[in-house]
Design a protein around this motif. Structure first.
Motif, short mmCIF file in Angstrom:
data_model
loop_
_atom_site.label_atom_id
_atom_site.label_comp_id
_atom_site.label_asym_id
_atom_site.label_seq_id
_atom_site.Cartn_x
_atom_site.Cartn_y
_atom_site.Cartn_z
N ALA A 1 -25.02 -2.87 -8.57
CA ALA A 1 -23.93 -2.17 -9.24
C ALA A 1 -23.29 -1.12 -8.33
O ALA A 1 -22.07 -0.89 -8.39
N GLU A 2 -24.10 -0.50 -7.47
CA GLU A 2 -23.57 0.54 -6.58
C GLU A 2 -22.67 -0.06 -5.51
O GLU A 2 -21.64 0.52 -5.16
N ALA A 3 -23.03 -1.24 -5.01
CA ALA A 3 -22.17 -1.92 -4.05
C ALA A 3 -20.85 -2.34 -4.71
O ALA A 3 -19.77 -2.26 -4.09
N MET A 4 -20.93 -2.78 -5.95
CA MET A 4 -19.72 -3.18 -6.67
C MET A 4 -18.83 -1.97 -6.95
O MET A 4 -17.60 -2.03 -6.83
N PHE A 5 -19.44 -0.84 -7.32
CA PHE A 5 -18.69 0.39 -7.57
C PHE A 5 -18.00 0.84 -6.29
O PHE A 5 -16.81 1.19 -6.29
N ARG A 6 -18.72 0.80 -5.19
CA ARG A 6 -18.19 1.19 -3.88
C ARG A 6 -17.01 0.31 -3.45
O ARG A 6 -16.05 0.77 -2.82
N SER A 7 -17.06 -0.95 -3.82
CA SER A 7 -16.01 -1.89 -3.41
C SER A 7 -14.86 -1.98 -4.41
O SER A 7 -13.89 -2.70 -4.19
N PHE B 1 -17.80 8.03 -0.96
CA PHE B 1 -16.77 7.19 -0.33
C PHE B 1 -15.41 7.68 -0.81
O PHE B 1 -15.22 8.01 -1.98
N HIS B 2 -14.47 7.76 0.13
CA HIS B 2 -13.14 8.29 -0.14
C HIS B 2 -12.12 7.17 -0.32
O HIS B 2 -10.97 7.43 -0.65
N ARG B 3 -12.54 5.94 -0.08
CA ARG B 3 -11.73 4.75 -0.34
C ARG B 3 -12.69 3.61 -0.64
O ARG B 3 -13.85 3.64 -0.23
N THR B 4 -12.24 2.65 -1.40
CA THR B 4 -13.10 1.51 -1.72
C THR B 4 -13.13 0.53 -0.54
O THR B 4 -12.21 0.47 0.26
N GLY B 5 -14.24 -0.22 -0.49
CA GLY B 5 -14.37 -1.19 0.59
C GLY B 5 -15.81 -1.55 0.85
O GLY B 5 -16.68 -1.43 -0.03
#
Length: 331
Positions: free
Chosen positions: A43-49, A7-11
């Motif tokens: 944790a991966e969803a939180m990291f991504r966001s 991912f190049h931006r969080t969200g």
């Protein structure tokens, strides 16, 4: 080149994209693997966001946990050979490594042999859940026969692992869930008691389940205002583990209950011990013995393919699942 999810931006889930990147050769202390199945973690969803314990360095990879086959070993890596079926477990920063890919470089300290007899999908559902629960309940909490443990958000893969581990040592597993939708499934999954917090008084229910003693341990991934009630439901000298921050509000310190009962409130993550070879060896021996004896069995909620990674994350954030979401990687 290999397909890598970054991912190049969080969200939200839609920020994930496929990038074709060179795999390269493993450096000293690293292993190159062909990924077969990926275990998804909150944790991966939180990291991504952008809401995790560490901020992502963009563009960022994802993925702590996978079943894989070794392709190449870096200098100094011992005990493995090309072609070995292995498991990648959470022992590293996703700013350094990630397994949402067809092939990946991972550190040797984050790799262990695949549990005997486990399929790639089953093995991808084992390590984050059981290691996390073992570290708190067994290694630190010394959970034993007759003890009671309250397990909020018990339908997660870690919650179900905690139920199984508690049952395996003769402890009393008390699962909590917000609504009745998952109550029956949690009972089938082995919870000795299930508390539906939208309908029942949590403190009264735990006291009833424990003959008025309260629970010595709480294993909570949520935090937030309910921590006050959880503390009130505990016995003296208990430990309240907070290993996640799913609540959208701040977590209070339950000062009165903590003083009255000499409670310990403890932040915890699996990373406390996975780089400690001795503790990791004890954990893996406990888990593999439990798997072999049938006392521990990972619950797979649903599988997706790597092409469906966005759908898989949408499903993970729906909170509909009971158990682990696994993503397969066709080759």
């Amino acid at each position: 080149m290999t397909r890598v999810v970054r991912f190049h931006r969080t969200g939200g889930p839609d920020v994930m994209q496929f990038d074709d990147l060179p795999v390269g050769d493993p450096r000293p202390g690293e292993i190159r693997v062909r990924v077969e199945a990926i275990g998804l973690n909150r944790a991966e969803a939180m990291f991504r966001s952008g809401a995790y314990l560490e901020a992502p360095r963009l563009p960022a990879r994802l993925g702590y946990e996978a079943s894989a086959t070794i392709e190449a070993l870096g200098d100094g890596v011992k005990g493995f050979a090309s072609g070995d079926p292995v498991s990648v477990f959470p022992a590293f920063s996703m700013n350094d490594y990630g397994v949402y890919a067809a092939k990946a470089i991972v550190p040797a300290y984050g790799v262990m042999r695949r549990p005997p007899g486990a399929s790639a999908i089953e093995a991808a559902a084992v390590w984050m859940a059981y290691l996390t629960a073992w570290g708190a309940l067994i290694d630190i909490g010394q959970l034993s026969e007759g003890d009671a443990v309250v397990i909020p958000a018990a339908s997660s893969s870690v919650g179900l692992a905690a139920i199984q581990i508690a049952n395996s040592v003769g402890a009393i597993s008390i699962a909590t869930t917000r609504t009745r939708a998952k109550a029956a499934a949690l009972a089938v999954a082995g919870a000795a008691h299930v508390v539906v917090t939208s309908e029942q008084d949590l403190v009264a229910a735990v006291n009833h389940a424990t003959g008025g003693r309260g629970a010595r341990l709480v294993f909570d991934p949520v935090g937030g205002p309910q921590v006050e009630q959880l503390a009130q439901a505990m016995s003296s000298n208990g430990i309240l583990f907070i290993y996640g921050a799913l609540a959208s509000t701040s977590t209070p310190f339950p000062a009165i209950a903590a003083m009255q009962k000499a409670l310990t409130l403890r932040g915890y993550t699996v990373f406390e011990f996975v780089r400690d070879k001795e503790r990791l060896a004890r954990a893996s021996a406990f888990i593999e013995a439990g798997l072999a004896g049938g006392r521990l069995k990972p619950v797979v909620a649903k599988t997706f393919t790597l092409d469906e990674i966005v759908k898989a994350h949408v499903y993970m954030e729906s909170n509909e699942q009971l158990g682990k979401i696994v993503v397969t990687v066709p080759h």
